[in-house]
Design a protein around this motif. Structure first.
Motif, PDB file in Angstrom:
ATOM      1  N   UNK A  50       0.827  -1.254  -0.017  1.00 12.75           N
ATOM      2  CA  UNK A  50       0.201   0.116  -0.036  1.00 12.75           C
ATOM      3  C   UNK A  50       0.819   1.225  -0.031  1.00 12.75           C
ATOM      4  N   UNK A  51       0.254   2.192   0.335  1.00 18.68           N
ATOM      5  CA  UNK A  51       1.053   3.615   0.364  1.00 18.68           C
ATOM      6  C   UNK A  51       2.225   3.761   1.316  1.00 18.68           C
ATOM      7  N   UNK A  52       2.051   2.935   2.423  1.00 11.45           N
ATOM      8  CA  UNK A  52       3.372   2.638   3.416  1.00 11.45           C
ATOM      9  C   UNK A  52       4.416   2.015   3.302  1.00 11.45           C
ATOM     10  N   UNK A  53       4.307   1.176   1.827  1.00 10.87           N
ATOM     11  CA  UNK A  53       5.283   0.354   1.519  1.00 10.87           C
ATOM     12  C   UNK A  53       4.839  -1.203   1.146  1.00 10.87           C
ATOM     13  N   UNK A  54       5.438  -2.150   1.218  1.00 15.36           N
ATOM     14  CA  UNK A  54       5.171  -3.534   1.191  1.00 15.36           C
ATOM     15  C   UNK A  54       5.950  -4.433   2.069  1.00 15.36           C
ATOM     16  N   UNK A  55       5.098  -5.443   2.280  1.00 15.46           N
ATOM     17  CA  UNK A  55       5.747  -6.509   3.192  1.00 15.46           C
ATOM     18  C   UNK A  55       5.300  -7.921   2.747  1.00 15.46           C
ATOM     19  N   UNK A  56       6.366  -9.138   2.616  1.00 16.65           N
ATOM     20  CA  UNK A  56       5.875 -10.087   2.354  1.00 16.65           C
ATOM     21  C   UNK A  56       6.478 -11.171   3.270  1.00 16.65           C
ATOM     22  N   UNK A  57       5.694 -12.416   3.525  1.00 16.46           N
ATOM     23  CA  UNK A  57       6.376 -13.513   4.310  1.00 16.46           C
ATOM     24  C   UNK A  57       6.216 -14.840   3.417  1.00 16.46           C
ATOM     25  N   UNK A  58       7.419 -15.263   3.205  1.00 17.66           N
ATOM     26  CA  UNK A  58       7.667 -16.316   2.459  1.00 17.66           C
ATOM     27  C   UNK A  58       7.789 -17.763   3.316  1.00 17.66           C
ATOM     28  N   UNK A  59       7.485 -18.960   3.005  1.00 14.35           N
ATOM     29  CA  UNK A  59       7.653 -19.990   3.514  1.00 14.35           C
ATOM     30  C   UNK A  59       8.331 -20.959   2.686  1.00 14.35           C
ATOM     31  N   UNK A  60       9.427 -21.530   3.090  1.00 17.06           N
ATOM     32  CA  UNK A  60      10.138 -22.536   2.115  1.00 17.06           C
ATOM     33  C   UNK A  60      10.583 -24.047   3.054  1.00 17.06           C
TER      34      UNK A  60
END
Length: 169
Positions: A50-60
């Motif tokens: 969104x306008x505040x940035x990005x955040x992603x959580x990945x699982x491997x």
């Protein structure tokens, strides 16, 4: 004692395009699909942009049999890595973010920060990582092993990012 690594990936694309790519769910889903050649259990666990940035959580999940012998002495079953990566709102001069990776009941920690900066020929993503392993006698060897593998991961992800931007943006 923790070990630290600095890594820079240079791109011919402008910083705004790299940020745009990483702010797109498809970018991360395509990356996880590529990782499935190495490890069949890779997924985007959550994603926000969104306008505040990005955040992603990945699982491997990496099978124990795929781990180096030294790592197999510490982990008795498959290694499940949860990785969180973020960038704040895009800033044309300097966009900051951070990342972490964790392993349930893992013997250490991995934390880092990243900066996306414009250059005369495109942009650079600088990553600084700190790794700490809490097992006496082998901590240094495991930390070094993690950092070597991290350089390989960062290099592969930089190649992926450049290719993805060219094909999709």
């Amino acid at each position: 004692m923790a070990r630290r690594l600095s890594y820079s990936a240079r791109f011919t694309e402008p910083a705004e395009k790299l940020f745009q790519a990483q702010s797109t769910l498809k970018y991360w889903e395509d990356m996880m699909a590529g990782f499935q050649m190495i490890s069949p259990h890779c997924e985007v666990d959550s994603f926000v942009s969104d306008e505040t940035g990005m955040r992603v959580v990945l699982k491997q999940t990496i099978g124990r049999h795929q781990l180096p012998p030294l790592a197999q002495t510490v982990l008795m079953k498959d290694m499940v890595i949860t990785r969180e990566e973020s960038f704040g709102a895009f800033d044309p001069d300097l966009t900051k973010g951070d990342y972490t990776a964790s392993i349930p009941a893992g013997p250490g920690s991995l934390n880092g920060w990243q900066e996306l900066v414009p250059t005369e020929t495109g942009c650079t993503i600088r990553k600084t990582t700190e790794v700490k392993v809490f097992i006496p006698f082998i901590n240094g060897k495991l930390e070094q092993l993690m950092l070597v593998n991290l350089v390989n991961l960062f290099r592969a992800e930089a190649e992926y990012a450049a290719d993805w931007v060219k094909k999709n943006l």
